[in-house]
Design a protein around this motif. Structure first.
Motif, PDB file in Angstrom:
ATOM      1  N   ASP A 305       0.816  -1.209   0.000  1.00 24.29           N
ATOM      2  CA  ASP A 305       0.000   0.000   0.000  1.00 24.29           C
ATOM      3  C   ASP A 305       0.850   1.259   0.000  1.00 24.29           C
ATOM      4  O   ASP A 305       0.346   2.358   0.252  1.00 24.29           O
ATOM      5  CB  ASP A 305      -0.930  -0.003   1.209  1.00 24.29           C
ATOM      6  CG  ASP A 305      -0.167  -0.069   2.529  1.00 24.29           C
ATOM      7  OD1 ASP A 305       1.021  -0.454   2.514  1.00 24.29           O
ATOM      8  OD2 ASP A 305      -0.761   0.262   3.575  1.00 24.29           O
ATOM      9  N   ARG A 306       2.131   1.113  -0.280  1.00 24.12           N
ATOM     10  CA  ARG A 306       3.060   2.240  -0.280  1.00 24.12           C
ATOM     11  C   ARG A 306       3.677   2.411  -1.665  1.00 24.12           C
ATOM     12  O   ARG A 306       3.709   1.463  -2.457  1.00 24.12           O
ATOM     13  CB  ARG A 306       4.191   2.007   0.729  1.00 24.12           C
ATOM     14  CG  ARG A 306       3.727   1.598   2.113  1.00 24.12           C
ATOM     15  CD  ARG A 306       3.260   2.781   2.907  1.00 24.12           C
ATOM     16  NE  ARG A 306       2.743   2.393   4.214  1.00 24.12           N
ATOM     17  CZ  ARG A 306       2.884   3.120   5.318  1.00 24.12           C
ATOM     18  NH1 ARG A 306       3.553   4.252   5.263  1.00 24.12           N
ATOM     19  NH2 ARG A 306       2.373   2.715   6.450  1.00 24.12           N
ATOM     20  N   PRO A 307       4.214   3.598  -1.954  1.00 26.77           N
ATOM     21  CA  PRO A 307       4.932   3.760  -3.220  1.00 26.77           C
ATOM     22  C   PRO A 307       6.121   2.800  -3.295  1.00 26.77           C
ATOM     23  O   PRO A 307       6.719   2.442  -2.280  1.00 26.77           O
ATOM     24  CB  PRO A 307       5.401   5.220  -3.167  1.00 26.77           C
ATOM     25  CG  PRO A 307       4.470   5.896  -2.222  1.00 26.77           C
ATOM     26  CD  PRO A 307       4.106   4.857  -1.201  1.00 26.77           C
ATOM     27  N   THR A 308       6.450   2.379  -4.507  1.00 35.79           N
ATOM     28  CA  THR A 308       7.590   1.478  -4.711  1.00 35.79           C
ATOM     29  C   THR A 308       8.878   2.133  -4.214  1.00 35.79           C
ATOM     30  O   THR A 308       9.125   3.307  -4.469  1.00 35.79           O
ATOM     31  CB  THR A 308       7.731   1.130  -6.202  1.00 35.79           C
ATOM     32  OG1 THR A 308       6.503   0.549  -6.649  1.00 35.79           O
ATOM     33  CG2 THR A 308       8.874   0.161  -6.437  1.00 35.79           C
ATOM     34  N   VAL A 309       9.678   1.364  -3.502  1.00 41.38           N
ATOM     35  CA  VAL A 309      10.953   1.854  -2.970  1.00 41.38           C
ATOM     36  C   VAL A 309      12.097   1.211  -3.750  1.00 41.38           C
ATOM     37  O   VAL A 309      12.183  -0.018  -3.840  1.00 41.38           O
ATOM     38  CB  VAL A 309      11.091   1.522  -1.470  1.00 41.38           C
ATOM     39  CG1 VAL A 309      12.490   1.895  -0.965  1.00 41.38           C
ATOM     40  CG2 VAL A 309      10.021   2.252  -0.667  1.00 41.38           C
ATOM     41  N   LEU A 310      12.962   2.040  -4.327  1.00 44.80           N
ATOM     42  CA  LEU A 310      14.115   1.523  -5.059  1.00 44.80           C
ATOM     43  C   LEU A 310      15.265   1.257  -4.091  1.00 44.80           C
ATOM     44  O   LEU A 310      15.615   2.117  -3.279  1.00 44.80           O
ATOM     45  CB  LEU A 310      14.580   2.533  -6.111  1.00 44.80           C
ATOM     46  CG  LEU A 310      13.554   3.013  -7.144  1.00 44.80           C
ATOM     47  CD1 LEU A 310      14.234   3.901  -8.183  1.00 44.80           C
ATOM     48  CD2 LEU A 310      12.863   1.838  -7.813  1.00 44.80           C
ATOM     49  N   ILE A 311      15.859   0.079  -4.172  1.00 46.11           N
ATOM     50  CA  ILE A 311      17.053  -0.243  -3.398  1.00 46.11           C
ATOM     51  C   ILE A 311      18.244  -0.117  -4.342  1.00 46.11           C
ATOM     52  O   ILE A 311      18.389  -0.892  -5.295  1.00 46.11           O
ATOM     53  CB  ILE A 311      16.968  -1.661  -2.807  1.00 46.11           C
ATOM     54  CG1 ILE A 311      15.747  -1.785  -1.894  1.00 46.11           C
ATOM     55  CG2 ILE A 311      18.249  -1.995  -2.043  1.00 46.11           C
ATOM     56  CD1 ILE A 311      15.546  -3.176  -1.295  1.00 46.11           C
ATOM     57  N   GLY A 312      19.074   0.887  -4.098  1.00 46.24           N
ATOM     58  CA  GLY A 312      20.223   1.138  -4.976  1.00 46.24           C
ATOM     59  C   GLY A 312      21.280   0.064  -4.822  1.00 46.24           C
ATOM     60  O   GLY A 312      21.728  -0.219  -3.708  1.00 46.24           O
ATOM     61  N   GLU A 313      21.727  -0.507  -5.946  1.00 50.95           N
ATOM     62  CA  GLU A 313      22.598  -1.676  -5.926  1.00 50.95           C
ATOM     63  C   GLU A 313      24.074  -1.375  -6.178  1.00 50.95           C
ATOM     64  O   GLU A 313      24.892  -2.280  -6.198  1.00 50.95           O
ATOM     65  CB  GLU A 313      22.131  -2.659  -7.010  1.00 50.95           C
ATOM     66  CG  GLU A 313      22.324  -2.132  -8.429  1.00 50.95           C
ATOM     67  CD  GLU A 313      21.834  -3.094  -9.509  1.00 50.95           C
ATOM     68  OE1 GLU A 313      21.254  -4.148  -9.151  1.00 50.95           O
ATOM     69  OE2 GLU A 313      22.025  -2.784 -10.689  1.00 50.95           O
ATOM     70  N   ARG A 314      24.437  -0.096  -6.361  1.00 52.65           N
ATOM     71  CA  ARG A 314      25.739   0.209  -6.953  1.00 52.65           C
ATOM     72  C   ARG A 314      26.893   0.335  -5.953  1.00 52.65           C
ATOM     73  O   ARG A 314      28.032   0.526  -6.350  1.00 52.65           O
ATOM     74  CB  ARG A 314      25.645   1.470  -7.809  1.00 52.65           C
ATOM     75  CG  ARG A 314      24.826   1.245  -9.079  1.00 52.65           C
ATOM     76  CD  ARG A 314      24.714   2.512  -9.904  1.00 52.65           C
ATOM     77  NE  ARG A 314      26.010   3.056 -10.265  1.00 52.65           N
ATOM     78  CZ  ARG A 314      26.745   2.661 -11.306  1.00 52.65           C
ATOM     79  NH1 ARG A 314      26.313   1.674 -12.086  1.00 52.65           N
ATOM     80  NH2 ARG A 314      27.900   3.254 -11.566  1.00 52.65           N
ATOM     81  N   ASP A 530       7.601  -4.837  -4.540  1.00 52.05           N
ATOM     82  CA  ASP A 530       7.471  -3.586  -3.788  1.00 52.05           C
ATOM     83  C   ASP A 530       8.771  -2.798  -3.690  1.00 52.05           C
ATOM     84  O   ASP A 530       8.741  -1.573  -3.521  1.00 52.05           O
ATOM     85  CB  ASP A 530       6.985  -3.884  -2.364  1.00 52.05           C
ATOM     86  CG  ASP A 530       5.680  -4.640  -2.355  1.00 52.05           C
ATOM     87  OD1 ASP A 530       4.667  -4.060  -2.788  1.00 52.05           O
ATOM     88  OD2 ASP A 530       5.668  -5.808  -1.926  1.00 52.05           O
ATOM     89  N   ALA A 531       9.928  -3.497  -3.759  1.00 58.31           N
ATOM     90  CA  ALA A 531      11.207  -2.827  -3.534  1.00 58.31           C
ATOM     91  C   ALA A 531      12.278  -3.440  -4.440  1.00 58.31           C
ATOM     92  O   ALA A 531      13.070  -4.272  -3.996  1.00 58.31           O
ATOM     93  CB  ALA A 531      11.616  -2.925  -2.075  1.00 58.31           C
ATOM     94  N   PRO A 532      12.321  -3.056  -5.710  1.00 61.15           N
ATOM     95  CA  PRO A 532      13.312  -3.629  -6.620  1.00 61.15           C
ATOM     96  C   PRO A 532      14.734  -3.215  -6.256  1.00 61.15           C
ATOM     97  O   PRO A 532      14.977  -2.080  -5.853  1.00 61.15           O
ATOM     98  CB  PRO A 532      12.918  -3.045  -7.982  1.00 61.15           C
ATOM     99  CG  PRO A 532      12.214  -1.762  -7.642  1.00 61.15           C
ATOM    100  CD  PRO A 532      11.477  -2.050  -6.368  1.00 61.15           C
ATOM    101  N   ILE A 533      15.654  -4.164  -6.382  1.00 54.12           N
ATOM    102  CA  ILE A 533      17.084  -3.863  -6.228  1.00 54.12           C
ATOM    103  C   ILE A 533      17.611  -3.564  -7.620  1.00 54.12           C
ATOM    104  O   ILE A 533      17.638  -4.455  -8.490  1.00 54.12           O
ATOM    105  CB  ILE A 533      17.832  -5.052  -5.605  1.00 54.12           C
ATOM    106  CG1 ILE A 533      17.223  -5.407  -4.247  1.00 54.12           C
ATOM    107  CG2 ILE A 533      19.310  -4.736  -5.447  1.00 54.12           C
ATOM    108  CD1 ILE A 533      17.760  -6.691  -3.642  1.00 54.12           C
ATOM    109  N   MET A 534      18.027  -2.327  -7.856  1.00 56.60           N
ATOM    110  CA  MET A 534      18.320  -1.923  -9.234  1.00 56.60           C
ATOM    111  C   MET A 534      19.278  -0.741  -9.278  1.00 56.60           C
ATOM    112  O   MET A 534      19.623  -0.156  -8.252  1.00 56.60           O
ATOM    113  CB  MET A 534      17.022  -1.558  -9.954  1.00 56.60           C
ATOM    114  CG  MET A 534      16.238  -0.442  -9.283  1.00 56.60           C
ATOM    115  SD  MET A 534      14.748   0.040 -10.189  1.00 56.60           S
ATOM    116  CE  MET A 534      15.447   1.240 -11.342  1.00 56.60           C
ATOM    117  N   ASN A 535      19.689  -0.421 -10.501  1.00 63.10           N
ATOM    118  CA  ASN A 535      20.503   0.753 -10.763  1.00 63.10           C
ATOM    119  C   ASN A 535      19.560   1.944 -10.932  1.00 63.10           C
ATOM    120  O   ASN A 535      18.853   2.037 -11.940  1.00 63.10           O
ATOM    121  CB  ASN A 535      21.324   0.529 -12.036  1.00 63.10           C
ATOM    122  CG  ASN A 535      22.114   1.762 -12.439  1.00 63.10           C
ATOM    123  OD1 ASN A 535      22.092   2.787 -11.756  1.00 63.10           O
ATOM    124  ND2 ASN A 535      22.796   1.683 -13.571  1.00 63.10           N
TER     125      ASN A 535
END
Length: 788
Positions: A305-314, A530-535
């Motif tokens: 129920d929350r905005p998508t959170v990006l997990i920075g992988e770099r 919900d929380a992609p690990i991405m660049n």
């Protein structure tokens, strides 16, 4: 049940005969009857919990009086006195106040040294027979963490954690009540609250926020209003009746532990006891179950129920030779660039991996976490397969981190889950088993069930889990994408916990990988990611995220998507190796970011390009600090960032003077700093000193508990431009006026700046001083005084 704390101790001791400059805690050994009578007065007033006279009872504070070797004696005696006074009518809370120093990297106090001091004090209070440990009046969440960890390691007593908040609703180091509650709840605090600094009216919204952020009991101990200076004396405006009028409101807001702090007396507590006598415990709404990660000053929530959170992988040296080489050499330049760059690009969590072969990974992780937590407010994920590195990072992190990752392998469960529990971390559940990678969605669900069962047995709460969908390459496994999508759907159906995963594996070995990745990303978001690990620099992925949010109803009417598309021609978020074309702008940005390692190279480049020292100093360094000062005043940045920026500016200025020796300039002015006689608190003064020194002033710090004569003599000897006076306690702030008068009588030309927790602008002006509520303001006032 409503529990009633006692009120102020220091003012009661002084009224009973304690002289300014004497050690309050020594009363426990030398004049126990004095302290016992104070306790008895509060018992007679209706207090059900007495606080021991041990606020400054750790070795780090007692050392000022030469009593560091008396910690056990003082604390055990303090509990005994309180118990004797209570005679079974009240419980005893062992008080543990601040050390008076900031923990590294904000200050010079090693985290483990703080833990050791609190461990010793907690053990002594427990030995004496305390019913609770009370960590109180803290302005730094990291110091509270050290005290709480030590208390839990030393004793089995319930622990109350109370921070002090300023009028902006944050601690001095930037922690808001929601973030504090989440961090301390996860770390094992039994009761979470607030005391000192403000009156009951100002603390009411703090209590309301705490009650919405944790299911733990809430405590509150306000001052008797905001202090005023009347006829040469410090006066708290709230009488017992006015103070007690707020008690039912504080109870209704969620507090079940209530008492008083500065300015309160047995009469105040008597009035509070009467006001809450027939009140039932407040009915609190359940705290919604949600995965929440924190930094020192920010909370990030992850859920469907929350905005998508990006997990920075770099921040990962794998396959990145430059970063790996720097980490091996002891440099974190690329790591810090990536932290800042990914945050600007929209990352809500930063994954931190220090996996370089041949190094001490625990030491590298400890340093990386400590330094990253100062330059960014983005929460961190500790990414390691090494248990020692995991504990090193979790121990020094001033928030609630994410452990990346915990698999279903028995060894990983046995080593990682106890660490996650001890340090209050959330865990990324990776469905790997001893047999390898599960191929089907059902097998992955079974592996996650194994992890969750073990985690619950280890004591982790239901808001601690992030489930990895596990992605394999479709070139090798034709059904890989289908199984991942099914896994995400099953996670949401069976568990309801948020889901994450890395995305780039799906396209390995295929042409046009960005197209595959962004298409698969959109499919995963629809399936429950919900929380992609991405660049986060990947524009194709960012567009896919914006479009998916609009299509899935997370972006009402596609407003954010429309804005993004309209801004497509604007400069995109850039990778961290790029810098602004204008070298002056680059230096200014480096100072604002606290990029000490980067700024000296930029100064060298600016000089080589022919930029003048004046341009570099005024248009870059000074301008950056002015901008930061405005942001600090507006609550957009906090003390850790300001201190680091000041250090960065000083490093840049030092490099400039080295490159252009002829440009070495005189200090902006000379400042004498002191905490006034009778006051042994100097944390705020030390912050002011650091900021002034890093801003170009020559600073002579006389320390704490400084006599009028010593201040006057130092100001005359140095022909000082400014004398800065600090007082934390209401009982010592009245010394500021006489010191200012003594300076005038001695013919000292210096202007006086006054500040401290209890000092008001009204009082400073009456004393003939300028007022500085914080270190940033002190620099601004000092520059005005010297005409800069």
């Amino acid at each position: 049940m409503i529990h009633i704390f006692d009120g102020a101790t220091g003012t009661m001791l002084q009224a009973a005969g304690l002289q300014p400059g004497e050690c309050p805690e020594l009363v426990n050994l030398e004049r126990p009857e004095m302290m016992k009578k104070i306790h008895e007065a509060y018992i007679d007033a209706g207090a059900t919990i007495l606080e021991t006279n041990t606020f400054g009872g750790c070795a780090l504070k007692l050392a000022h009086y030469g009593l560091a070797d008396r910690v056990r004696d003082i604390n055990v005696a303090a509990v005994r006195i309180a118990r004797e006074a209570a005679r079974g009518r009240a419980q005893v809370a062992g008080s543990m106040g601040p050390t008076g120093r900031f923990i590294e990297p904000l200050g010079d106090l090693p985290f483990e040294e703080a833990c050791e001091a609190y461990h010793e004090q907690a053990a002594a209070l427990a030995e004496g027979g305390a019913d609770y440990l009370l960590i109180e009046t803290s302005i730094d969440i990291q110091e509270t963490r050290a005290a709480l960890l030590a208390a839990k390691e030393a004793t089995n007593l319930p622990v109350i954690c109370q921070l002090s908040y300023s009028e902006d609703g944050r601690t001095v180091t930037g922690t808001d009540p929601e973030t504090a509650a989440i961090t301390l709840d996860a770390l094992g605090a039994d009761i979470i609250g607030v005391n000192c600094s403000l009156g009951p009216e100002q603390l009411l919204p703090v209590v309301e926020t705490l009650a919405k952020s944790t299911a733990k009991p809430i405590s509150v101990q306000p001052n008797a209003g905001l202090p005023r200076f009347v006829d040469g004396k410090t006066v708290f405006p709230m009488g017992p009746e006015d103070f007690a009028r707020w008690a039912p409101k504080l109870i209704a807001a969620g507090a079940t532990y209530i008492g008083g702090c500065c300015g309160t007396t047995p009469d105040h507590i008597r009035a509070v006891a009467a006001a809450v006598k027939d009140l039932p415990e407040p009915k609190r709404a359940p705290v919604p179950r949600c995965l929440r990660l924190t930094s020192r000053s920010r909370t990030v929530a992850i859920g469907s129920d929350r905005p998508t959170v990006l997990i920075g992988e770099r921040i990962n040296p794998s396959g990145r030779k430059k970063m790996a080489a720097e980490i091996k050499e002891g440099s974190l330049l690329s790591v810090k660039k990536e932290a800042l760059g990914q945050t600007r690009a929209g990352a809500g969590v930063l994954d931190v991996n220090m996996g370089v072969p041949g190094i001490d990974q625990a030491a590298a992780m400890r340093r990386a976490v400590r330094e990253l937590s100062q330059i960014t407010t983005t929460p961190l994920a500790i990414d390691t397969s090494d248990a020692a590195a995991l504990e090193a990072g979790l121990r020094v992190y001033p928030g609630r981190a994410l452990v990346n990752s915990v698999s279903a392998e028995p060894e990983r469960l046995a080593k990682f889950l106890p660490l996650a529990k001890k340090y209050g971390a959330a865990i990324l559940c990776l469905p790997l088993t001893a047999a390898g990678v599960p191929k089907t969605a059902e097998e992955r669900v079974a592996a996650v069930e194994t992890i969750l069962t073990a985690a619950r047995e280890a004591g982790l709460s239901e808001d601690s889990f992030l489930l990895d969908g596990l992605v394999m390459t479709v070139a090798a496994e034709p059904g890989a994408a289908r199984e991942t999508l099914k896994t995400l759907a099953l996670y949401r159906e069976r568990f309801g916990f948020p889901a994450t995963m890395g995305l780039s594996n799906i396209s390995y070995g295929l042409p046009a990988r960005p197209l595959i990745n962004s298409t698969f990303f959109a499919m995963c978001l629809a399936a429950g990611l919900d929380a992609p690990i991405m660049n986060p620099y990947d524009e194709d992925m960012q567009r896919a995220l914006a479009a998916s949010a609009a299509l899935l109803g997370q972006d009402p009417n596609g407003r954010a998507y429309s804005k993004r598309m309209a801004a497509e021609n604007a400069p995109a978020a850039t990778a961290p190796d790029s810098t602004p074309e204008d070298i002056i702008a680059a230096i200014r940005a480096a100072v604002r970011d606290g990029a000490k390692e980067m700024v000296t190279g930029l100064v060298e480049k600016a000089v080589a390009e022919g930029r003048t020292p004046h341009e570099i100093t005024e248009d870059a360094l000074t301008a950056a600090m002015n901008e930061l000062g405005e942001d600090f005043g507006a609550g957009r940045v906090f003390l850790p960032e300001v201190l680091l920026a000041a250090e960065t500016m000083n490093a840049a200025f030092g490099k400039l003077q080295q490159l252009v020796p002829a440009e070495k300039s005189e200090p902006l002015g000379t400042v004498v700093l002191a905490t006034v006689k009778g006051d042994v608190h100097d944390l705020g003064k030390n912050i002011v000193g650091a900021l002034l020194a890093n801003s170009g002033f020559e600073v002579r710090d006389l320390g704490k508990d400084v006599s009028r004569e010593a201040i006057v003599n130092a100001a005359k000897e140095l022909d000082a431009d400014i004398v800065g006076l600090s007082a934390l306690m209401t009982t010592t702030m009245t010394e500021i006026g006489p010191v200012a008068a003594a300076l005038r009588e001695a013919g000292v030309r210096a202007k006086v700046i006054a500040g401290g927790a209890c000092v008001t602008e009204e009082y400073a002006n009456e004393a003939g001083a300028d007022y500085a509520p914080d270190g940033v303001a002190a620099v601004r006032v000092a520059r005005r005084i010297v005409g800069k």
